[in-house]
Enzyme design. Structure first.
Site, PDB file in Angstrom:
ATOM      1  N   GLY A 402     -19.366 -23.746 -32.115  1.00  0.00           N
ATOM      2  CA  GLY A 402     -20.735 -23.633 -31.633  1.00  0.00           C
ATOM      3  C   GLY A 402     -21.470 -24.952 -31.713  1.00  0.00           C
ATOM      4  O   GLY A 402     -22.303 -25.275 -30.858  1.00  0.00           O
ATOM      5  N   SER A 475     -33.044 -24.448 -37.127  1.00  0.00           N
ATOM      6  CA  SER A 475     -31.664 -24.624 -36.668  1.00  0.00           C
ATOM      7  C   SER A 475     -31.398 -26.104 -36.432  1.00  0.00           C
ATOM      8  O   SER A 475     -31.997 -26.717 -35.549  1.00  0.00           O
ATOM      9  CB  SER A 475     -31.398 -23.845 -35.382  1.00  0.00           C
ATOM     10  OG  SER A 475     -30.144 -24.208 -34.829  1.00  0.00           O
ATOM     11  N   ASP A 623     -24.794 -21.998 -43.918  1.00  0.00           N
ATOM     12  CA  ASP A 623     -23.359 -21.799 -43.735  1.00  0.00           C
ATOM     13  C   ASP A 623     -22.653 -21.375 -45.013  1.00  0.00           C
ATOM     14  O   ASP A 623     -21.505 -20.926 -44.971  1.00  0.00           O
ATOM     15  CB  ASP A 623     -22.704 -23.081 -43.215  1.00  0.00           C
ATOM     16  CG  ASP A 623     -22.959 -23.289 -41.728  1.00  0.00           C
ATOM     17  OD1 ASP A 623     -23.198 -22.288 -41.022  1.00  0.00           O
ATOM     18  OD2 ASP A 623     -22.925 -24.449 -41.280  1.00  0.00           O
ATOM     19  N   ARG A 695     -15.439 -18.613 -42.340  1.00  0.00           N
ATOM     20  CA  ARG A 695     -16.145 -18.592 -43.623  1.00  0.00           C
ATOM     21  C   ARG A 695     -16.052 -17.211 -44.289  1.00  0.00           C
ATOM     22  O   ARG A 695     -15.985 -17.118 -45.519  1.00  0.00           O
ATOM     23  CB  ARG A 695     -17.595 -19.026 -43.440  1.00  0.00           C
ATOM     24  CG  ARG A 695     -17.707 -20.439 -42.867  1.00  0.00           C
ATOM     25  CD  ARG A 695     -19.065 -21.045 -43.081  1.00  0.00           C
ATOM     26  NE  ARG A 695     -19.221 -22.266 -42.303  1.00  0.00           N
ATOM     27  CZ  ARG A 695     -18.722 -23.447 -42.655  1.00  0.00           C
ATOM     28  NH1 ARG A 695     -18.044 -23.553 -43.774  1.00  0.00           N
ATOM     29  NH2 ARG A 695     -18.908 -24.510 -41.884  1.00  0.00           N
TER      30      ARG A 695
END
Length: 742
Positions: A402, A475, A623, A695
């Site tokens: 992404g 973001s 994350d 993840r």
């Protein structure tokens, strides 16, 4: 369909004889009939047992043929017309006819000319298999196994006829593909016909080199391998060249032009240009080989859902040792992007050789940037300047990344050429409107699939204008995308973020000599500057380090040190949150490398307690939350996460994926629209689904350290996107992990 009726094979050379032999071996064909001009060939085919009957003319067996029987024409391309005239005279329209000629355009013209209109039951095809041997004696029943057959149906075709021909080829183990007639001839001219032209010409040239009679005597293996195809049937290949004349000439002209440029580069001793040709060729060939072998790199980039990698973790254990995890993925992406847009050479150390970063690297190679490596983390990028990128020959494929897609969209929005960004199945489900809409406000013209999903089709030549953009959600990817687009816009581009996000783009722009201004929670760039090549030493990725930090924090007796980890203030949310939970964590040997703060992180076991995670820390650890939720599951009391709605639009809905997995392992948890509530308890064994999210997969792997039974994690192939040696390091520090592929 489970069985074929009768199959007639006209031409019992290698191609036809091998199909006959394969059909006989399959036992799923009622009768195989061979047609050959010479009686001796018919007798030999019968003696070999590859046909049930053999004749010297189609008319001799035409009366046996009826609906759904198949005739396969296996003769040289320029001989097909003769066979078609014979078939028209004696075979009814209910019989299916197909062929194996290497050129489809000429056969299409012959069929239309001889029959007057295109017969619905004539299916054009081409098996991509062969050998230097020829004749019926070379027949090989395994010739088509795991090889491709291309069918080129036309609008007039009967669908059942196409299905029957497909079934025949699949019956002998072939992979059947479909494409248009014109596309077929263009592709085959480049990938098959041109190599034969080069091989024949090279051998002919050297064979007449009177100055060096030892060329063939002392030729190395590479020469022998490359020129092997010059031993192919000369007459057959002559006919192919003539039948596909235009496409072959186009391919020769393109090759000659590129060869001329390479010659000039060698003459001028232009090392960068020569390196560019050779590196592009090497990595294109490597990717092609891996694709054919279904091995890791391109296979994962193309479609990681095709293979199920399962991690099985034995319960209990401790982690100890001193390790360095791979380079920071975010910085690796940006080092390639900005190095490519810089003027001069950028030398990179510590580059993450994972799928995502390699996708970015390949995208810039596809846009004409000369990149050497990676070689043990070392990469050299020969920058082309802000306006030096070239139009790629096809879509830029970024796999599961992404970051690549969102940041590249900002760069591509400012280019003069059209481009398209595509990804794998997982990425194709993720929304891109968060970048597409503000880029549209800047004047970019971007098309997306339904609901703003990939692929992104970006029209070149747009006149971008700088904007003031207040991000509705924090973001770093959106911020970076707009700043990169701002390099090409008229006027200032200013982005305001509701909470701090990682600032690698701003730091690196400054490291490359481009002006960036920050005022409070706003960051801005203006056009007109330039990037200058530099040296970059990428620190270890704190996101990757997190899994081992949490592993040590939850398992009694653990003591681990993670070296040279990037501790950028916009990335240390995981450190702050673990400390708030009571983790025994310290930073050692703090220093600055290339503008990025770096430290060694030591974690020793200490009991954890549940907390209300401060919302200002959420963007700084976005994350790392899958691993942090494992820590929460092992903590005493409740851990409450809010303000983390971005987790729902990552590789998967990470909130729900973690909630489901933790529930399967006996942990009480409740997902909310913007977060999750986890009540610490005892992890049990069980099966969990990663949903192809790297993840999620790694987080449930470390959970095994505190589980009462084995944990099985499904669909872990994408771990290589961010952490290619995760399994190796996990075993090294003491995690009992077994990996299997299904």
């Amino acid at each position: 369909m489970t069985e074929l009726n009768k199959v007639v094979i006209v031409g019992l050379g290698l191609i036809g004889g091998s199909l006959a032999a394969a059909l006989k071996q399959s036992g799923a064909c009622q009768k195989v009939i061979g047609v050959a001009r010479r009686e001796e060939t018919c007798e030999q085919a019968m003696a070999m047992g590859i046909v049930d009957e053999a004749v010297t003319g189609v008319e001799q067996i035409a009366g046996q043929l009826g609906r759904n029987d198949i005739i396969f024409i296996a003769v040289p391309t320029l001989t097909v017309a003769k066979i078609l005239n014979e078939l028209k005279a004696c075979v009814g329209p209910e019989v299916i006819i197909t062929d194996g000629a290497s050129v489809k355009g000429s056969v299409l013209i012959d069929v239309q000319s001889i029959y007057g209109k295109y017969p619905a039951n004539f299916v054009l095809g081409h098996p991509i298999a062969g050998s230097e041997q020829s004749g019926v004696e070379a027949s090989n029943p395994d010739l088509y196994h795991n090889h491709r057959v291309i069918l080129t149906p036309v609008p007039e075709n009967n669908a059942d006829a196409v299905k029957a021909v497909r079934f025949m080829w699949e019956l002998v183990g072939a992979e059947v593909l479909e494409m248009g007639v014109q596309d077929h001839d263009i592709v085959l001219a480049a990938t098959s016909h041109l190599p034969h032209v080069i091989a024949f010409s090279l051998v002919d040239t050297l064979a007449h080199d009177s100055q060096n009679e030892n060329i063939f005597r002392y030729a190395a293996g590479g020469f022998k391998d490359f020129t092997r195809i010059a031993s192919s049937d000369a007459i057959m290949w002559r006919d192919i060249m003539l039948a596909n004349k235009k496409s072959v000439l186009d391919a020769i002209d393109l090759f000659s032009s590129n060869l001329g440029r390479l010659r000039a580069a060698i003459e001028e001793e232009n090392a960068t240009e020569i390196t560019g040709v050779f590196t592009r060729a090497k990595f294109a060939r490597d990717r092609f080989t891996k694709m054919l072998e279904h091995s890791a790199y391109l296979k994962t980039m193309q479609n990681s859902e095709e293979k199920n990698i399962v991690y099985t973790v034995a319960p209990g254990g401790t982690v100890k040792g001193r390790i360095r995890v791979p380079g920071d993925k975010s910085i690796s992406h940006r080092s390639i992007m900005l190095g490519s847009l810089a003027e001069g050479t950028t030398n990179i150390k510590g580059f993450l050789e994972g799928e995502d970063a390699l996708a970015t690297l390949q995208a810039f190679r596809d846009m004409g940037v000369v990149i050497e490596g990676p070689d043990n983390g070392s990469v050299t990028v020969h920058g082309v300047g802000l306006n030096g990128l070239q139009k790629p020959t096809g879509p830029l494929y970024v796999g599961n990344s992404g970051t690549s897609m969102r940041l590249l969209s900002g760069i591509l929005a400012g280019q003069s050429f059209d481009s398209e960004l595509t990804g794998d199945i997982s990425l194709s489900k993720r929304p891109m409107n968060r970048v597409a809409k503000p880029l549209g406000e800047m004047g970019a013209i971007i098309g997306t699939a339904e609901e703003g999903r990939p692929p992104l089709k970006i029209h070149g030549g747009a006149n971008l204008k700088g904007i003031q953009y207040d991000m509705p959600m924090a973001s770093a990817q959106v911020k970076s995308c707009l700043l990169l687009a701002g390099l090409y816009a008229q006027g200032e581009t200013r982005v305001t973020e509701p909470a701090p996000t990682r600032d690698h783009t701003e730091r690196m722009l400054q490291g490359f000599g481009y002006g960036v201004e920050r005022q409070g929670n706003a960051v801005s760039v203006k056009p007109g500057g330039k990037l200058t090549g530099t040296d970059i030493d990428i620190p270890a990725d704190i996101s990757s380090a997190t899994f081992y930090m949490v592993a040590a924090a939850i398992s009694p007796g653990s003591d681990i040190t993670l070296t040279h980890v990037g501790v950028n203030p916009t990335r240390i949310g995981v450190i702050n949150i673990l400390k708030l939970m009571g983790a025994n964590l310290s930073l050692q040997n703090e220093r600055e490398v290339g503008g990025e703060p770096v430290a060694d992180i030591r974690v020793q076991y200490a009991p954890l307690k549940g907390i209300q995670v401060p919302e200002d820390q959420v963007p700084l650890a976005i994350d790392e939350f899958p691993a942090l939720l494992i820590a929460a599951a092992c903590a005493e009391g409740k851990t409450v996460v809010t303000g983390a709605e971005e987790l729902r639009v990552k590789e998967t809905d990470r909130i729900q994926a973690m909630a489901d997995g933790l529930a399967n392992l006996g942990i009480e948890c409740e997902s909310t629209p913007d977060g999750i509530i986890v009540t610490g308890g005892q992890l049990t064994g069980g099966k969990v689904e990663s949903f192809h999210d790297h993840r999620i997969a790694m987080s449930f792997t470390i959970a095994g350290l505190r589980a009462t039974g084995a944990i099985e994690v499904n669909n872990c192939a994408n771990v290589s996107t961010s952490f290619p040696n995760f399994v190796e390091l996990a075993k090294k520090v003491g995690i009992s992990l077994d990996v299997k592929s299904y």
